[in-house]
Every structure is written in structure tokens, then in C-alpha cells.
Design a protein around this motif. Structure first.
Motif, PDB file in Angstrom:
ATOM      1  N   THR A 159       0.842  -1.193   0.000  1.00 54.19           N
ATOM      2  CA  THR A 159       0.000   0.000   0.000  1.00 54.19           C
ATOM      3  C   THR A 159       0.877   1.242   0.000  1.00 54.19           C
ATOM      4  OG1 THR A 159      -0.154   0.201   2.412  1.00 54.19           O
ATOM      5  CG2 THR A 159      -1.758  -1.228   1.315  1.00 54.19           C
ATOM      6  N   VAL A 160       0.289   2.348  -0.471  1.00 54.06           N
ATOM      7  CA  VAL A 160       0.981   3.639  -0.525  1.00 54.06           C
ATOM      8  C   VAL A 160       0.032   4.694   0.035  1.00 54.06           C
ATOM      9  CG1 VAL A 160       2.117   5.336  -2.009  1.00 54.06           C
ATOM     10  CG2 VAL A 160       2.252   2.903  -2.582  1.00 54.06           C
ATOM     11  N   SER A 161       0.556   5.590   0.851  1.00 48.05           N
ATOM     12  CA  SER A 161      -0.229   6.700   1.389  1.00 48.05           C
ATOM     13  C   SER A 161       0.569   7.985   1.230  1.00 48.05           C
ATOM     14  CB  SER A 161      -0.574   6.483   2.864  1.00 48.05           C
ATOM     15  OG  SER A 161      -1.314   5.297   3.054  1.00 48.05           O
ATOM     16  N   VAL A 162      -0.135   9.078   0.989  1.00 48.55           N
ATOM     17  CA  VAL A 162       0.494  10.393   0.963  1.00 48.55           C
ATOM     18  C   VAL A 162      -0.024  11.157   2.172  1.00 48.55           C
ATOM     19  CG1 VAL A 162      -1.291  11.342  -0.563  1.00 48.55           C
ATOM     20  CG2 VAL A 162       0.901  12.489  -0.380  1.00 48.55           C
ATOM     21  N   LYS A 163       0.892  11.818   2.878  1.00 45.43           N
ATOM     22  CA  LYS A 163       0.546  12.465   4.139  1.00 45.43           C
ATOM     23  C   LYS A 163       1.144  13.856   4.195  1.00 45.43           C
ATOM     24  CE  LYS A 163       0.733  11.728   9.145  1.00 45.43           C
ATOM     25  NZ  LYS A 163       1.215  10.852  10.230  1.00 45.43           N
ATOM     26  N   ARG A 164       0.366  14.804   4.704  1.00 51.10           N
ATOM     27  CA  ARG A 164       0.829  16.168   4.876  1.00 51.10           C
ATOM     28  C   ARG A 164       1.090  16.439   6.363  1.00 51.10           C
ATOM     29  NH1 ARG A 164      -3.460  20.489   3.168  1.00 51.10           N
ATOM     30  NH2 ARG A 164      -4.506  19.510   4.933  1.00 51.10           N
ATOM     31  N   GLY A 166       2.267  19.768   8.346  1.00 54.62           N
ATOM     32  CA  GLY A 166       2.638  21.171   8.219  1.00 54.62           C
ATOM     33  C   GLY A 166       2.785  21.537   6.752  1.00 54.62           C
ATOM     34  N   ARG A 167       3.973  22.006   6.382  1.00 56.43           N
ATOM     35  CA  ARG A 167       4.255  22.329   4.986  1.00 56.43           C
ATOM     36  C   ARG A 167       4.975  21.193   4.263  1.00 56.43           C
ATOM     37  NH1 ARG A 167       6.084  28.594   4.071  1.00 56.43           N
ATOM     38  NH2 ARG A 167       4.156  29.595   4.769  1.00 56.43           N
ATOM     39  N   LYS A 168       5.245  20.109   4.959  1.00 49.65           N
ATOM     40  CA  LYS A 168       5.977  18.999   4.368  1.00 49.65           C
ATOM     41  C   LYS A 168       5.022  17.894   3.928  1.00 49.65           C
ATOM     42  CE  LYS A 168      10.212  19.798   7.022  1.00 49.65           C
ATOM     43  NZ  LYS A 168      11.205  19.214   7.959  1.00 49.65           N
ATOM     44  N   TRP A 169       5.471  17.146   2.923  1.00 51.71           N
ATOM     45  CA  TRP A 169       4.690  16.023   2.405  1.00 51.71           C
ATOM     46  C   TRP A 169       5.522  14.754   2.521  1.00 51.71           C
ATOM     47  CZ3 TRP A 169      -0.332  16.611   0.700  1.00 51.71           C
ATOM     48  CH2 TRP A 169      -0.771  17.919   0.504  1.00 51.71           C
ATOM     49  N   PHE A 170       4.851  13.661   2.871  1.00 51.98           N
ATOM     50  CA  PHE A 170       5.525  12.385   3.048  1.00 51.98           C
ATOM     51  C   PHE A 170       4.761  11.293   2.300  1.00 51.98           C
ATOM     52  CE2 PHE A 170       6.673  14.929   6.694  1.00 51.98           C
ATOM     53  CZ  PHE A 170       8.021  14.648   6.897  1.00 51.98           C
ATOM     54  N   VAL A 171       5.501  10.267   1.909  1.00 50.08           N
ATOM     55  CA  VAL A 171       4.884   9.063   1.367  1.00 50.08           C
ATOM     56  C   VAL A 171       5.153   7.942   2.368  1.00 50.08           C
ATOM     57  CG1 VAL A 171       6.933   8.470  -0.014  1.00 50.08           C
ATOM     58  CG2 VAL A 171       4.702   7.488  -0.590  1.00 50.08           C
ATOM     59  N   VAL A 172       4.110   7.182   2.693  1.00 56.14           N
ATOM     60  CA  VAL A 172       4.196   6.077   3.648  1.00 56.14           C
ATOM     61  C   VAL A 172       3.889   4.786   2.905  1.00 56.14           C
ATOM     62  CG1 VAL A 172       3.374   5.137   5.830  1.00 56.14           C
ATOM     63  CG2 VAL A 172       3.461   7.617   5.508  1.00 56.14           C
ATOM     64  N   LEU A 173       4.824   3.843   2.955  1.00 55.93           N
ATOM     65  CA  LEU A 173       4.668   2.564   2.270  1.00 55.93           C
ATOM     66  C   LEU A 173       4.519   1.451   3.296  1.00 55.93           C
ATOM     67  CD1 LEU A 173       7.758   2.893  -0.115  1.00 55.93           C
ATOM     68  CD2 LEU A 173       5.450   3.733  -0.577  1.00 55.93           C
ATOM     69  N   THR A 174       3.775   0.409   2.936  1.00 57.62           N
ATOM     70  CA  THR A 174       3.815  -0.841   3.675  1.00 57.62           C
ATOM     71  C   THR A 174       4.316  -1.909   2.721  1.00 57.62           C
ATOM     72  OG1 THR A 174       1.514  -1.394   3.162  1.00 57.62           O
ATOM     73  CG2 THR A 174       1.924  -0.174   5.185  1.00 57.62           C
ATOM     74  N   ALA A 175       5.302  -2.673   3.155  1.00 52.59           N
ATOM     75  CA  ALA A 175       5.924  -3.688   2.306  1.00 52.59           C
ATOM     76  C   ALA A 175       5.849  -5.037   2.987  1.00 52.59           C
ATOM     77  CB  ALA A 175       7.374  -3.321   2.010  1.00 52.59           C
ATOM     78  N   GLU A 176       5.528  -6.045   2.203  1.00 50.06           N
ATOM     79  CA  GLU A 176       5.475  -7.418   2.710  1.00 50.06           C
ATOM     80  C   GLU A 176       6.845  -8.062   2.500  1.00 50.06           C
ATOM     81  OE1 GLU A 176       2.427 -11.204   2.365  1.00 50.06           O
ATOM     82  OE2 GLU A 176       2.871 -10.030   0.566  1.00 50.06           O
TER      83      GLU A 176
END
Length: 404
Positions: A159-164, A166-176
Motif C-alpha cells: 500500500t501507498v499513502s500520501v501524508k501532509r 505542516g508544509r511537508k509532504w511524506f509518502v508512507v509505504l507498507t511492504a510485505e
């Protein structure tokens, strides 16, 4: 096993705008679905709206609004609707169990910070430009966004998620990935006692100091919150530039404190997992420990209340929350599972009042916060070390009674 990875995104100005619009439209979808459920229940028929019914309407919603809802991934919109469905499931579970229910609420644009993509390749693509030395992730409607990948991703991305933040953006991955090889056995066992004066004491007589990140930053945070309080409460679109800066300053300080707590918890848990094969800790009910005391009505004067120690308890509650025991224990269990170690929680009652030498239990055994002196056999030690020893013994008994 499933492992999560979090990486900083470096979007362009246009991509930042598109990411903000994606969050805005998913927030609108969430709020619209919530309003539909509220209206259905308020109707005389008391109709119940489920996820399947709302998911079936997505095709029509996207066709009706192609410039907004139609731009984004269909599966990510389904994930947003599942998010609302989970909120209602948790609400009804709390109602059934008698807890404070907390009905799902509408989300403001500034409080809706995450969009989930349930499957890599469906509306998103991790490492979308493998021929390029710079890692990128592609989001439908946004494009290929640069990723500051500071570590390798092992296993298959699920799965992939995009998260904000403050002013920064992150991508959160889950890996099997496959279960990693356990760490070599050390032959050491330990019990730990969590506290305020010291973050923890173990059964070997060692102490980990409490960094008190919140207290260290309290003066700066107080000044930033006072500066923010001078502005009247307004929606984000109506705030001035100075108001925005004041909001961001408070958010930056809170974010720094949170990251410091996480860093300390990770390092402390990693040290314990590397040193010991078995770790026992107290099964603390942290939420109950940090509750405000109940008010005491004055029977002789209706409408008035007796002193209940709320002011003193507020300081203790603040120190408990600043220590971050819950986050630490969660990280400890996760690291122990990955390393092939065993962690057991035991009943904390009387662990610091029971003598480890003779077994005598009495309140008088602990005359002060840090001193233990058994009134029966005269054994003297630090109270937190005694608590850790008793936690270890209880943990070993529980492990031997329930062999794996």
C-alpha cells in the motif's frame, strides 16, 4: 511480515498545489458521505447506510464532477469511504461496550491530511521511474513526485499513502517481506519499571534518564501559543500571513517534540532488544493513569465542589504524557517481534511494595518515591529497581506457565 517506511517528498510548486487539491476533494467526499449517513438516520425510516452503498455511488459522483472527484484514483476514494465506515464501526463498538462513544465528526480541510492507496499500481506507482537514479512516486492527477529515499525498501510494496505534516509532504509505504533472522541469543532476561523521575529502571540496576522533551520546550511552546492566541479564530482562507506563521510555529514545535519522543523511544527499545532475550514490563493502563480526578460535590452546599486535587494531578498527567510510555511500549513489542525476542506484560499491582528478598508486601516498604526499605527483613534498594525485579519474576512465571 509487514513493515512500514516513511519518506519525505519533494514536490514542485504545481505538484504541491495538486496534492493539496487531492486532500481537499477527498475531505469533501468524506464529509459528504458522513452527511448522507446522518440524514438517512434522521429520516423517519431510520435507514442504515453502509460502505457498499456509498461505494456504488462513486461512479456517478465522478461522472457528475469530472474536474474534481473525477481526477483522482477510484481506489483511493474507496479507501476514504472505508475510513468513514471504520469510524462508524468503532463508534458502535464503543456504544455497545459502554465507553464514551464519540460520534464521527466532519473534517476540516486542515485536519484531513492523509490519502490512502490500497494497492501499489492502482492510482499510484512506487519507484515510477526506475531508469532514473532519483526515486519518484507517481500519483494519479499529480504526476511523478521526487522522493528523498534515505533507506532501501525491502520486500514487495503493498500500500501507498500520501501524508501532509505542516508544509511537508511524506509518502508512507507498507511492504510485505520475509520474517527476518532473529538476533543471536544473549542468555539475558530483564524486567523494566517505567517511571517519571527516570524513564525506566531495569532489574540489573541500570536507569535510563527521562529526557522530558515537552518540559524542555515548554517556554518556547508557551510563547508561540500566546502569540497565536492574539489572533481571532478564523477559517484558514481568511487568515493573514502573520496568523499563518503563528499557526505554523506552534505546529513546528509540537512536531519537533513528537519526533524527539519517537527517536528516544526507538533508541531505548533497540538497546533493550539487543541486550536481552526476554523482557517483562508492567501492563499499564496509561489512559486511566492520566485521567483528571472526578469532581467532588459538597453535600452541604449544592452547586459547589470540594477540593479534589485536580491541580496537582494535572502536573502528574502532563509528566506521564510527556514520557510517552504508550509509544515506547508499542515500539518495543514491534522491535522484539522482528528480532525474535519475547516481551510479556504483567500485572503492576504491588510490584514496588513487595520485597524481592523475603516477599513481604506492605505500603510501609516504600517510605519515599525512590527508596525501598522492607519493614520485615530490612532489605534496602532503589524502589524502581525493586519494581523491575518483581516485574521480571512475574513475567518469568507467566512465561513458564504458558509455554509457546
Amino acid at each position: 511480515m509487514i513493515r512500514a517506511y516513511k519518506f519525505l517528498l519533494r514536490p514542485t510548486v504545481r505538484q504541491t498545489q495538486a496534492l493539496g487539491e487531492m486532500l481537499r476533494d477527498h475531505c469533501s467526499l468524506y464529509n459528504g458521505a458522513l452527511q448522507e449517513r446522518r440524514d438517512a438516520y434522521r429520516h423517519s425510516s431510520k435507514a442504515s447506510i453502509r460502505y457498499g452503498m456509498q461505494s456504488g455511488q462513486l461512479k456517478e459522483i465522478r461522472a457528475f464532477d469530472p474536474e474534481r472527484q473525477g481526477r483522482w484514483s477510484f481506489s483511493s476514494q474507496q479507501a476514504t469511504l472505508r475510513r468513514l465506515d471504520k469510524a462508524f464501526t468503532a463508534f458502535f463498538r464503543r456504544v455497545t461496550s459502554g465507553d464514551a462513544p464519540g460520534y464521527p465528526r466532519f473534517r476540516g480541510v486542515n485536519r484531513f491530511d492523509t490519502v490512502d492507496f490500497p494497492k501499489d499500481g492502482d492510482g499510484c506507482r512506487w519507484d515510477s521511474t526506475p531508469h532514473d537514479p532519483t526515486t519518484r512516486v507517481r500519483f494519479q492527477g499529480v504526476g511523478h513526485v521526487k522522493v528523498n529515499q534515505h533507506r532501501a525498501v525491502a520486500g514487495r510494496v503493498k500500500t501507498v499513502s500520501v501524508k501532509r505534516e505542516g508544509r511537508k509532504w511524506f509518502v508512507v509505504l507498507t511492504a510485505e517481506q520475509d520474517q527476518p533472522e532473529p538476533l543471536p541469543a544473549t542468555g539475558s532476561v530483564a524486567g523494566i519499571d517505567l517511571g517519571i523521575a527516570s524513564f525506566l529502571a531495569d532489574s540489573h540496576g541500570e536507569f535510563v534518564p527521562n529526557p522530558r522533551h515537552g518540559r524542555t520546550a515548554a517556554a518556547k511552546l508557551e510563547a508561540a501559543q500566546q502569540a497565536l492566541s492574539r489572533f481571532p479564530r478564523r477559517k484558514a482562507k481568511d487568515r493573514t500571513a502573520n496568523h499563518h506563521r503563528a499557526v505554523e510555529r506552534v505546529a513546528q514545535l509540537h512536531g519537533k517534540i513528537r519526533r524527539q519522543r519517537l527517536d528516544h523511544a526507538h533508541k531505548t527499545a533497540l538497546g533493550l532488544v539487543r541486550q536481552h532475550d526476554f523482557i517483562a514490563h508492567e501492563d499499564l493502563k496509561i489512559r486511566n493513569m492520566s485521567k483528571a480526578p472526578a469532581p467532588k460535590p459538597d453535600p452541604g452546599r449544592p452547586g459547589t465542589f470540594l477540593p479534589n486535587g485536580a491541580a496537582a494531578k494535572a502536573g502528574l498527567n502532563k509528566s506521564i504524557n510527556d514520557a510517552g510510555w504508550g509509544v515506547f511500549l508499542t515500539i518495543l513489542h514491534a522491535k522484539a517481534e522482528s528480532a525474535g525476542r519475547e516481551v510479556i506484560a504483567v500485572d503492576p499491582r504491588n510490584t514496588s511494595r513487595t520485597c524481592p528478598e523475603c516477599g513481604h508486601t506492605a505500603k510501609e516498604n516504600r517510605p519515599t518515591q525512590g527508596k525501598f526499605h522492607c519493614v520485615s527483613c530490612g532489605h534496602t534498594a532503589h524502589a524502581d529497581t525493586v519494581g523491575a525485579l518483581n516485574v521480571l519474576r512475574a513475567g518469568l512465571v507467566r512465561r513458564d506457565a504458558n509455554p509457546a
